[in-house]
Write a protein that holds these residues in place. Sequence first.
Motif, PDB file in Angstrom:
ATOM      1  N   ASP A 282       0.834  -1.198   0.000  1.00 47.06           N
ATOM      2  CA  ASP A 282       0.000   0.000   0.000  1.00 47.06           C
ATOM      3  C   ASP A 282       0.874   1.255   0.000  1.00 47.06           C
ATOM      4  OD1 ASP A 282      -2.716   1.377   0.608  1.00 47.06           O
ATOM      5  OD2 ASP A 282      -1.379   2.108   2.182  1.00 47.06           O
ATOM      6  N   GLN A 283       0.460   2.269  -0.784  1.00 47.44           N
ATOM      7  CA  GLN A 283       1.285   3.458  -0.947  1.00 47.44           C
ATOM      8  C   GLN A 283       1.535   4.177   0.371  1.00 47.44           C
ATOM      9  OE1 GLN A 283       3.039   4.382  -3.265  1.00 47.44           O
ATOM     10  NE2 GLN A 283       3.460   6.554  -3.045  1.00 47.44           N
ATOM     11  N   ARG A 284       0.528   4.262   1.237  1.00 43.66           N
ATOM     12  CA  ARG A 284       0.718   4.946   2.524  1.00 43.66           C
ATOM     13  C   ARG A 284       1.785   4.245   3.354  1.00 43.66           C
ATOM     14  NH1 ARG A 284      -4.812   4.484   2.159  1.00 43.66           N
ATOM     15  NH2 ARG A 284      -5.981   6.392   1.723  1.00 43.66           N
ATOM     16  N   LYS A 285       1.698   2.900   3.388  1.00 47.77           N
ATOM     17  CA  LYS A 285       2.679   2.129   4.141  1.00 47.77           C
ATOM     18  C   LYS A 285       4.062   2.283   3.523  1.00 47.77           C
ATOM     19  CE  LYS A 285       3.777  -2.518   5.809  1.00 47.77           C
ATOM     20  NZ  LYS A 285       3.383  -3.949   5.816  1.00 47.77           N
ATOM     21  N   ARG A 286       4.116   2.300   2.194  1.00 51.44           N
ATOM     22  CA  ARG A 286       5.392   2.443   1.505  1.00 51.44           C
ATOM     23  C   ARG A 286       6.056   3.775   1.873  1.00 51.44           C
ATOM     24  NH1 ARG A 286       5.673   2.027  -4.926  1.00 51.44           N
ATOM     25  NH2 ARG A 286       3.799   0.847  -4.481  1.00 51.44           N
ATOM     26  N   LEU A 287       5.259   4.827   1.904  1.00 51.73           N
ATOM     27  CA  LEU A 287       5.802   6.145   2.248  1.00 51.73           C
ATOM     28  C   LEU A 287       6.278   6.193   3.696  1.00 51.73           C
ATOM     29  CD1 LEU A 287       3.267   8.497   0.424  1.00 51.73           C
ATOM     30  CD2 LEU A 287       5.566   7.847  -0.304  1.00 51.73           C
ATOM     31  N   ARG A 288       5.569   5.502   4.596  1.00 53.34           N
ATOM     32  CA  ARG A 288       6.004   5.448   6.006  1.00 53.34           C
ATOM     33  C   ARG A 288       7.341   4.724   6.123  1.00 53.34           C
ATOM     34  NH1 ARG A 288       0.450   4.298   7.062  1.00 53.34           N
ATOM     35  NH2 ARG A 288       0.911   2.075   7.302  1.00 53.34           N
ATOM     36  N   ILE A 289       7.492   3.635   5.379  1.00 50.01           N
ATOM     37  CA  ILE A 289       8.743   2.863   5.418  1.00 50.01           C
ATOM     38  C   ILE A 289       9.893   3.709   4.876  1.00 50.01           C
ATOM     39  CG2 ILE A 289       9.937   0.858   4.450  1.00 50.01           C
ATOM     40  CD1 ILE A 289       7.191  -0.581   4.470  1.00 50.01           C
ATOM     41  N   PHE A 293      13.397   5.035   6.674  1.00 51.19           N
ATOM     42  CA  PHE A 293      14.714   4.832   6.073  1.00 51.19           C
ATOM     43  C   PHE A 293      15.453   6.162   5.964  1.00 51.19           C
ATOM     44  CE2 PHE A 293      17.332   3.736   2.172  1.00 51.19           C
ATOM     45  CZ  PHE A 293      18.176   2.860   2.844  1.00 51.19           C
ATOM     46  N   LYS A 294      14.734   7.213   5.577  1.00 51.50           N
ATOM     47  CA  LYS A 294      15.332   8.541   5.484  1.00 51.50           C
ATOM     48  C   LYS A 294      15.799   9.038   6.849  1.00 51.50           C
ATOM     49  CE  LYS A 294      13.012  10.645   1.508  1.00 51.50           C
ATOM     50  NZ  LYS A 294      14.094  11.491   1.007  1.00 51.50           N
ATOM     51  N   GLU A 295      14.968   8.802   7.871  1.00 50.69           N
ATOM     52  CA  GLU A 295      15.291   9.293   9.216  1.00 50.69           C
ATOM     53  C   GLU A 295      16.446   8.535   9.847  1.00 50.69           C
ATOM     54  OE1 GLU A 295      11.597   8.617  11.100  1.00 50.69           O
ATOM     55  OE2 GLU A 295      10.558  10.273  10.068  1.00 50.69           O
ATOM     56  N   GLY A 296      16.729   7.334   9.346  1.00 51.24           N
ATOM     57  CA  GLY A 296      17.800   6.523   9.906  1.00 51.24           C
ATOM     58  C   GLY A 296      17.344   5.527  10.948  1.00 51.24           C
ATOM     59  N   THR A 297      16.039   5.506  11.236  1.00 52.89           N
ATOM     60  CA  THR A 297      15.526   4.530  12.209  1.00 52.89           C
ATOM     61  C   THR A 297      15.385   3.147  11.581  1.00 52.89           C
ATOM     62  OG1 THR A 297      13.255   5.205  11.682  1.00 52.89           O
ATOM     63  CG2 THR A 297      14.325   6.285  13.555  1.00 52.89           C
ATOM     64  N   ALA A 303      14.236  -3.734  -1.551  1.00 54.63           N
ATOM     65  CA  ALA A 303      13.325  -3.164  -2.540  1.00 54.63           C
ATOM     66  C   ALA A 303      13.391  -3.916  -3.861  1.00 54.63           C
ATOM     67  CB  ALA A 303      13.656  -1.685  -2.782  1.00 54.63           C
ATOM     68  N   THR A 304      12.295  -3.852  -4.590  1.00 52.88           N
ATOM     69  CA  THR A 304      12.285  -4.249  -5.988  1.00 52.88           C
ATOM     70  C   THR A 304      12.580  -2.992  -6.802  1.00 52.88           C
ATOM     71  OG1 THR A 304       9.896  -3.878  -6.079  1.00 52.88           O
ATOM     72  CG2 THR A 304      10.638  -6.115  -5.588  1.00 52.88           C
ATOM     73  N   ASP A 305      12.548  -3.097  -8.110  1.00 52.67           N
ATOM     74  CA  ASP A 305      12.928  -1.954  -8.944  1.00 52.67           C
ATOM     75  C   ASP A 305      11.934  -0.800  -8.885  1.00 52.67           C
ATOM     76  OD1 ASP A 305      15.494  -2.432 -10.205  1.00 52.67           O
ATOM     77  OD2 ASP A 305      14.540  -4.174 -11.105  1.00 52.67           O
ATOM     78  N   VAL A 306      10.844  -0.972  -8.146  1.00 53.30           N
ATOM     79  CA  VAL A 306       9.930   0.153  -7.952  1.00 53.30           C
ATOM     80  C   VAL A 306      10.640   1.304  -7.250  1.00 53.30           C
ATOM     81  CG1 VAL A 306       9.046  -0.541  -5.678  1.00 53.30           C
ATOM     82  CG2 VAL A 306       7.593   0.775  -7.211  1.00 53.30           C
ATOM     83  N   ALA A 307      11.741   0.991  -6.534  1.00 56.98           N
ATOM     84  CA  ALA A 307      12.462   2.025  -5.788  1.00 56.98           C
ATOM     85  C   ALA A 307      13.743   2.478  -6.468  1.00 56.98           C
ATOM     86  CB  ALA A 307      12.803   1.511  -4.394  1.00 56.98           C
ATOM     87  N   SER A 308      14.066   1.893  -7.628  1.00 55.81           N
ATOM     88  CA  SER A 308      15.347   2.234  -8.246  1.00 55.81           C
ATOM     89  C   SER A 308      15.332   3.599  -8.911  1.00 55.81           C
ATOM     90  CB  SER A 308      15.750   1.172  -9.272  1.00 55.81           C
ATOM     91  OG  SER A 308      14.848   1.144 -10.349  1.00 55.81           O
ATOM     92  N   ARG A 309      14.173   4.169  -9.122  1.00 56.29           N
ATOM     93  CA  ARG A 309      14.055   5.551  -9.598  1.00 56.29           C
ATOM     94  C   ARG A 309      13.209   6.336  -8.612  1.00 56.29           C
ATOM     95  NH1 ARG A 309      14.968   7.395 -15.118  1.00 56.29           N
ATOM     96  NH2 ARG A 309      15.714   5.703 -16.407  1.00 56.29           N
ATOM     97  N   GLY A 310      13.605   7.556  -8.410  1.00 53.89           N
ATOM     98  CA  GLY A 310      12.782   8.439  -7.600  1.00 53.89           C
ATOM     99  C   GLY A 310      12.985   8.314  -6.116  1.00 53.89           C
ATOM    100  N   LEU A 311      13.841   7.413  -5.672  1.00 53.62           N
ATOM    101  CA  LEU A 311      14.120   7.288  -4.248  1.00 53.62           C
ATOM    102  C   LEU A 311      15.434   7.991  -3.956  1.00 53.62           C
ATOM    103  CD1 LEU A 311      13.379   6.080  -1.492  1.00 53.62           C
ATOM    104  CD2 LEU A 311      14.668   4.043  -2.123  1.00 53.62           C
ATOM    105  N   HIS A 312      15.344   9.113  -3.298  1.00 52.18           N
ATOM    106  CA  HIS A 312      16.535   9.919  -3.007  1.00 52.18           C
ATOM    107  C   HIS A 312      16.689  10.019  -1.497  1.00 52.18           C
ATOM    108  CE1 HIS A 312      19.396  13.078  -2.669  1.00 52.18           C
ATOM    109  NE2 HIS A 312      18.506  13.991  -2.304  1.00 52.18           N
ATOM    110  N   VAL A 313      17.684   9.333  -0.971  1.00 53.34           N
ATOM    111  CA  VAL A 313      17.936   9.336   0.465  1.00 53.34           C
ATOM    112  C   VAL A 313      19.409   9.646   0.681  1.00 53.34           C
ATOM    113  CG1 VAL A 313      17.871   7.999   2.599  1.00 53.34           C
ATOM    114  CG2 VAL A 313      16.131   7.612   0.850  1.00 53.34           C
ATOM    115  N   GLU A 314      19.668  10.711   1.420  1.00 48.66           N
ATOM    116  CA  GLU A 314      21.049  11.059   1.718  1.00 48.66           C
ATOM    117  C   GLU A 314      21.660  10.001   2.641  1.00 48.66           C
ATOM    118  OE1 GLU A 314      22.667  13.429   0.372  1.00 48.66           O
ATOM    119  OE2 GLU A 314      21.014  14.498  -0.598  1.00 48.66           O
ATOM    120  N   GLY A 315      22.934   9.734   2.452  1.00 49.51           N
ATOM    121  CA  GLY A 315      23.655   8.858   3.374  1.00 49.51           C
ATOM    122  C   GLY A 315      23.493   7.378   3.129  1.00 49.51           C
TER     123      GLY A 315
END
Length: 403
Positions: A282-289, A293-297, A303-315
């Motif tokens: 579910d998209q809401r759950k995906r955004l929470r996850i 990941f962004k926060e470092g917790t 991930a599958t390739d759904v995250a290989s574009r558009g996922l920008h996380v520093e560090g």
Amino acid sequence: MTTFDSLSLPEAIRKGVEAVGFTQCTPIQTEALPLALAGKDVAGQAQTGSGKTAAFLIPLFVRLLSSRRPTLPGAPRALILAPTRELAVQILWDAELLGGFTDLTRLAVYGGVDYGKQRDALQQNVDILIGTPGRLIDYFKQGVYELSQVEVLVVDEADRMFDMGFIKDLRFLLRRLPPYHKRQSFLFSATLSFREMELSYEFMNNPIKVAISPEQVTVDKVEHVLFHVEKKEKFRLLRWLLQREAWQRILIFSNTRQGAERLTEKLIRCGFKADLISGSIDQRKRLRIIAKFKEGTLPILVATDVASRGLHVEGVSHVINYDIPQDPEDYVHRIGRTARAGAAGKAISLADEEYVLSLDAIEQYIGFKIPVQWPDESVFTPEVAVGAKAEARNSVRQGRKAK
């Protein structure tokens, strides 16, 4: 190298740049920002992770802040088009950070979340509208918003728009904007082939083409490593790598949803804090996850390739291809999640008998052989056998004591 201080940005934007820790411009920012800030239309070619989002957000903010046109309900002043909801969300996050000291309102609309809530928000005063073509067209045909007040247009990842079959939808929206000479436009793409440039010439005002290292497919600060391994031994090798590598945040790619689910379960059973995102979540759950990941917790994201574009996380220190991708371009997009905006990173690929056939095509595409390393022999010592031998030795000892 150009610094952000030398660009004489408005105070509100300068504070946003400082808040995210930007000091020196990346190559695409060095080339594109002076042109964009001077009011020129820009068609930019840059690698993923090169800082192109800031290259269009900063001049967009400057343009809107310098304009005296009031924001009207349901009439956004800037339109940013993205091929995927993940990228739309990422652009929104970047806009929140860089534009946090401005009073510009921002909204992202895309599929998979509350339809009515997005529609209601779109009817309010929105300065910057970010969205995917399908959802934007849906609301537009209902008369939820209009495009007559758009002062800035951004088309991000134009090549992906073509690949995903969005070009008709894209043209539908662009034809309903004010004339190209009455707005400023930016188009960014990993490639600027004839099809992308044709689109830019059709809908932009004499765009200036800016290409950064077009001959280099991958980011030069990524260290590439390849391990050959039997499929049945892959998880042991992965666990050894997680214990051996000095990592902070790891993104692990699997080729299938089922494989990603099994891998995540194994990691959790071994005591690693991990979660996964795939197209079935579910998209809401995906955004929470992703937020965790962004926060470092959440240190490990599968991930599958759904995250290989558009996922920008520093560090993100490491990207691990648990499965070798079958499409060479997917390799580039996956490893582009590390070594972003000038940072260093490491890309580790595990080549098993199922996916190793894709390796030649990947190496031809990136233009070099991926260096091969070999793990310690102890990595593949059968744990069950070792445990059985230990139990046997203990039984013998206990038997002797009993005698």
